[in-house]
Design an enzyme around this catalytic site. Structure first.
Site, short mmCIF file in Angstrom:
data_model
loop_
_atom_site.label_atom_id
_atom_site.label_comp_id
_atom_site.label_asym_id
_atom_site.label_seq_id
_atom_site.Cartn_x
_atom_site.Cartn_y
_atom_site.Cartn_z
N LYS A 27 -12.23 -8.22 -37.62
CA LYS A 27 -13.32 -9.05 -37.07
C LYS A 27 -14.49 -9.18 -38.05
O LYS A 27 -14.59 -8.43 -39.03
CB LYS A 27 -13.78 -8.44 -35.75
N TYR A 67 -9.77 -16.48 -26.57
CA TYR A 67 -10.28 -15.51 -25.59
C TYR A 67 -10.45 -16.10 -24.19
O TYR A 67 -11.22 -15.57 -23.40
CB TYR A 67 -11.63 -14.94 -26.08
N ASN A 130 -16.46 -4.53 -32.67
CA ASN A 130 -15.58 -3.36 -32.72
C ASN A 130 -14.44 -3.50 -33.74
O ASN A 130 -13.37 -2.90 -33.59
CB ASN A 130 -15.06 -3.00 -31.32
N HIS A 133 -8.97 -6.55 -33.52
CA HIS A 133 -8.28 -7.01 -32.31
C HIS A 133 -6.80 -6.69 -32.48
O HIS A 133 -6.25 -6.79 -33.57
CB HIS A 133 -8.42 -8.53 -32.14
O1 CDP Z 1 -10.13 -5.89 -27.67
P1 CDP Z 1 -9.66 -5.16 -26.43
O2 CDP Z 1 -8.31 -5.65 -25.96
O3 CDP Z 1 -9.71 -3.68 -26.61
O4 CDP Z 1 -10.73 -5.46 -25.29
P2 CDP Z 1 -10.85 -6.67 -24.23
O5 CDP Z 1 -11.22 -6.08 -22.93
O6 CDP Z 1 -9.63 -7.55 -24.27
O7 CDP Z 1 -12.10 -7.49 -24.76
C1 CDP Z 1 -11.99 -8.38 -25.84
C2 CDP Z 1 -13.19 -8.18 -26.75
O8 CDP Z 1 -14.37 -8.55 -26.05
C3 CDP Z 1 -13.46 -6.74 -27.18
O9 CDP Z 1 -12.65 -6.30 -28.25
C4 CDP Z 1 -14.94 -6.82 -27.57
O10 CDP Z 1 -15.11 -7.40 -28.84
C5 CDP Z 1 -15.48 -7.76 -26.49
N1 CDP Z 1 -16.07 -7.04 -25.34
C6 CDP Z 1 -17.46 -6.97 -25.22
O11 CDP Z 1 -18.18 -7.52 -26.06
N2 CDP Z 1 -18.02 -6.29 -24.15
C7 CDP Z 1 -17.24 -5.70 -23.23
N3 CDP Z 1 -17.80 -5.05 -22.21
C8 CDP Z 1 -15.84 -5.77 -23.35
C9 CDP Z 1 -15.28 -6.45 -24.40
MG MG Z 2 -7.74 -7.51 -25.18
#
Ligand code: CDP
Ligand code: MG
Length: 156
Positions: A27, A67, A130, A133
């Site tokens: 990212k 997304y 973070n 992905h």
């Molecule tokens: O990336 P991952 O599958 O672990 O998490 P997700 O729940 O699919 O969320 C996608 C992305 O959204 C995350 O990797 C973060 O960059 C962002 N995110 C965020 O900004 N705040 C949150 N509370 C949860 C996710």
């Molecule tokens: Mg995800």
């Protein structure tokens, strides 16, 4: 079953190898800090193979589509802005159980909750920024690879 009795246990117990592909993104927070090589080293050290890779900038439309499952979430807008704020490195990773293996080495979404030694624990700045992905299922992997790569770009 009769057939299993005639086959030695060491053959019956062997888990079949499942070669899988998953979609990965390094990212913008990570490309900004020159971490592509360090993250790729972690990926390759676990035995996953980077079979496709390109450094690009997503358009807003690409980020929104990628997304779209999070459209109703409070962080969606911020996420789209972040993911279009700088270059990303899109990859296809291949290996045994690649999807779950990569999720394991990525660590939890929130780096504060990520296990020691994971990419997010070592490199992520926050729950939003973070660093990486990774696809969460075979269906997601297929969709995400298809959105970002032509078959001819996946070279092994
Ligand atoms: O990336 P991952 O599958 O672990 O998490 P997700 O729940 O699919 O969320 C996608 C992305 O959204 C995350 O990797 C973060 O960059 C962002 N995110 C965020 O900004 N705040 C949150 N509370 C949860 C996710
Ligand atoms: Mg995800």
């Amino acid at each position: 079953m009769a057939i299993s009795k005639s086959i030695p246990n060491f053959i019956m117990d062997r888990t079949p190898m499942t070669l899988e592909r998953t979609f990965s993104i390094i990212k913008p927070d990570a490309t900004a800090r020159n971490l592509t090589g360090k993250i790729n080293a972690v990926i390759e050290n676990t035995g996953l193979r980077i079979v496709a890779q390109k450094r690009i900038c997503w358009t807003r439309a690409q980020a929104e589509k990628f997304y779209e499952e999070h459209k109703e979430r409070s962080f969606y807008r911020e996420l789209v802005v972040f993911m279009t704020s700088g270059p990303i490195v899109c990859q296809v990773l291949e290996g045994e159980n690649a999807i779950m293996k990569y999720r394991d080495i990525m660590g939890a979404t929130n780096p504060a909750e990520a296990n020691a030694g994971t990419i997010r624990k070592d490199f992520a700045k926050s729950i939003g920024e973070n660093s990486v992905h990774g696809s969460d299922s075979p269906e997601s992997a297929e969709r995400e690879i298809g959105l970002n790569f032509d078959n001819s770009e996946i070279v092994g």
